[in-house]
Design a protein around this motif. Structure first.
Motif, PDB file in Angstrom:
ATOM      1  N   SER A  27       0.835  -1.199   0.000  1.00 41.42           N
ATOM      2  CA  SER A  27       0.000   0.000   0.000  1.00 41.42           C
ATOM      3  C   SER A  27       0.876   1.259   0.000  1.00 41.42           C
ATOM      4  CB  SER A  27      -0.912   0.004   1.219  1.00 41.42           C
ATOM      5  OG  SER A  27      -1.622   1.215   1.304  1.00 41.42           O
ATOM      6  N   LEU A  28       1.893   1.259   0.829  1.00 41.29           N
ATOM      7  CA  LEU A  28       2.812   2.398   0.893  1.00 41.29           C
ATOM      8  C   LEU A  28       3.547   2.589  -0.429  1.00 41.29           C
ATOM      9  CD1 LEU A  28       4.027   4.602   2.663  1.00 41.29           C
ATOM     10  CD2 LEU A  28       5.721   2.945   3.418  1.00 41.29           C
ATOM     11  N   LYS A  29       3.953   1.486  -1.045  1.00 40.73           N
ATOM     12  CA  LYS A  29       4.621   1.548  -2.342  1.00 40.73           C
ATOM     13  C   LYS A  29       3.700   2.167  -3.389  1.00 40.73           C
ATOM     14  CE  LYS A  29       6.305  -1.420  -6.012  1.00 40.73           C
ATOM     15  NZ  LYS A  29       6.256  -2.774  -6.534  1.00 40.73           N
ATOM     16  N   ASN A  30       2.456   1.739  -3.415  1.00 43.12           N
ATOM     17  CA  ASN A  30       1.494   2.292  -4.374  1.00 43.12           C
ATOM     18  C   ASN A  30       1.258   3.775  -4.141  1.00 43.12           C
ATOM     19  OD1 ASN A  30       1.166  -0.151  -5.697  1.00 43.12           O
ATOM     20  ND2 ASN A  30      -0.558  -0.770  -4.412  1.00 43.12           N
ATOM     21  N   GLN A  31       1.150   4.173  -2.890  1.00 47.86           N
ATOM     22  CA  GLN A  31       0.950   5.588  -2.577  1.00 47.86           C
ATOM     23  C   GLN A  31       2.162   6.415  -2.998  1.00 47.86           C
ATOM     24  OE1 GLN A  31       0.087   5.861   1.587  1.00 47.86           O
ATOM     25  NE2 GLN A  31      -1.914   4.877   1.403  1.00 47.86           N
ATOM     26  N   LEU A  32       3.352   5.896  -2.770  1.00 48.88           N
ATOM     27  CA  LEU A  32       4.575   6.597  -3.157  1.00 48.88           C
ATOM     28  C   LEU A  32       4.665   6.727  -4.674  1.00 48.88           C
ATOM     29  CD1 LEU A  32       7.223   7.914  -2.336  1.00 48.88           C
ATOM     30  CD2 LEU A  32       8.268   5.640  -2.329  1.00 48.88           C
ATOM     31  N   GLU A  33       4.327   5.661  -5.406  1.00 45.58           N
ATOM     32  CA  GLU A  33       4.342   5.720  -6.865  1.00 45.58           C
ATOM     33  C   GLU A  33       3.358   6.755  -7.382  1.00 45.58           C
ATOM     34  OE1 GLU A  33       3.577   1.738  -8.153  1.00 45.58           O
ATOM     35  OE2 GLU A  33       5.675   1.125  -7.950  1.00 45.58           O
ATOM     36  N   GLN A  34       2.164   6.790  -6.801  1.00 44.31           N
ATOM     37  CA  GLN A  34       1.160   7.779  -7.220  1.00 44.31           C
ATOM     38  C   GLN A  34       1.648   9.192  -6.927  1.00 44.31           C
ATOM     39  OE1 GLN A  34      -2.468   6.708  -5.250  1.00 44.31           O
ATOM     40  NE2 GLN A  34      -2.991   5.137  -6.760  1.00 44.31           N
ATOM     41  N   PHE A  35       2.233   9.396  -5.762  1.00 42.51           N
ATOM     42  CA  PHE A  35       2.744  10.721  -5.415  1.00 42.51           C
ATOM     43  C   PHE A  35       3.819  11.160  -6.391  1.00 42.51           C
ATOM     44  CE2 PHE A  35       5.935  13.334  -3.244  1.00 42.51           C
ATOM     45  CZ  PHE A  35       5.151  14.413  -2.901  1.00 42.51           C
ATOM     46  N   LEU A  36       4.772  10.262  -6.666  1.00 46.72           N
ATOM     47  CA  LEU A  36       5.843  10.597  -7.595  1.00 46.72           C
ATOM     48  C   LEU A  36       5.301  10.893  -8.984  1.00 46.72           C
ATOM     49  CD1 LEU A  36       8.589   8.019  -6.567  1.00 46.72           C
ATOM     50  CD2 LEU A  36       8.602  10.473  -6.177  1.00 46.72           C
TER      51      LEU A  36
END
Length: 93
Positions: A27-36
Motif C-alpha cells: 500500500s505504501l509503495k502504491n501511494q509513493l508511486e502515485q505521489f511521484l
C-alpha cells in the motif's frame, strides 16, 4: 495449554503479522508511486524543459552577439582566429 498449541498460535500470529506488513508495504509503495507520478515527475519535467529553453535562448543570444562583433570587425576576428589556431596547433604537438 500444550507446547504444540502455543507453537501453532505463535506461527499463526507471525504469519498474520508478515502478511499484514507485506500488505502495508504494498500500500505504501502504491501511494509513493502515485505521489511521484502526480507531483514530482511533472515538476521535474517542467523544470528540465524550462532549463533547456533557457539554455537555447542564451546560446542564441551569444551566437547573435558573436555574429555582430565579427561583422563589425572582420579583419580583427580573422587575426584572432589565426593566432588562436596557431597557439592550439603548437600546443597539440
Amino acid at each position: 495449554m500444550s507446547a504444540e498449541k502455543i507453537k501453532k498460535n505463535a506461527e499463526q500470529t507471525v504469519s498474520e503479522a508478515a502478511t499484514t506488513a507485506r500488505e502495508e508495504l504494498d500500500s505504501l509503495k502504491n501511494q509513493l508511486e502515485q505521489f511521484l507520478n502526480h507531483h514530482v515527475v511533472p515538476t521535474l519535467s517542467d523544470a528540465a524543459n524550462s532549463a533547456v529553453t533557457n539554455a537555447r535562448d542564451i546560446a542564441e543570444h551569444q551566437k547573435k552577439s558573436v555574429e555582430t562583433k565579427v561583422s563589425a570587425k572582420p579583419l580583427l576576428s580573422i587575426g584572432i582566429s589565426a593566432v588562436v589556431g596557431f597557439v592550439l596547433g603548437r600546443m597539440s604537438r
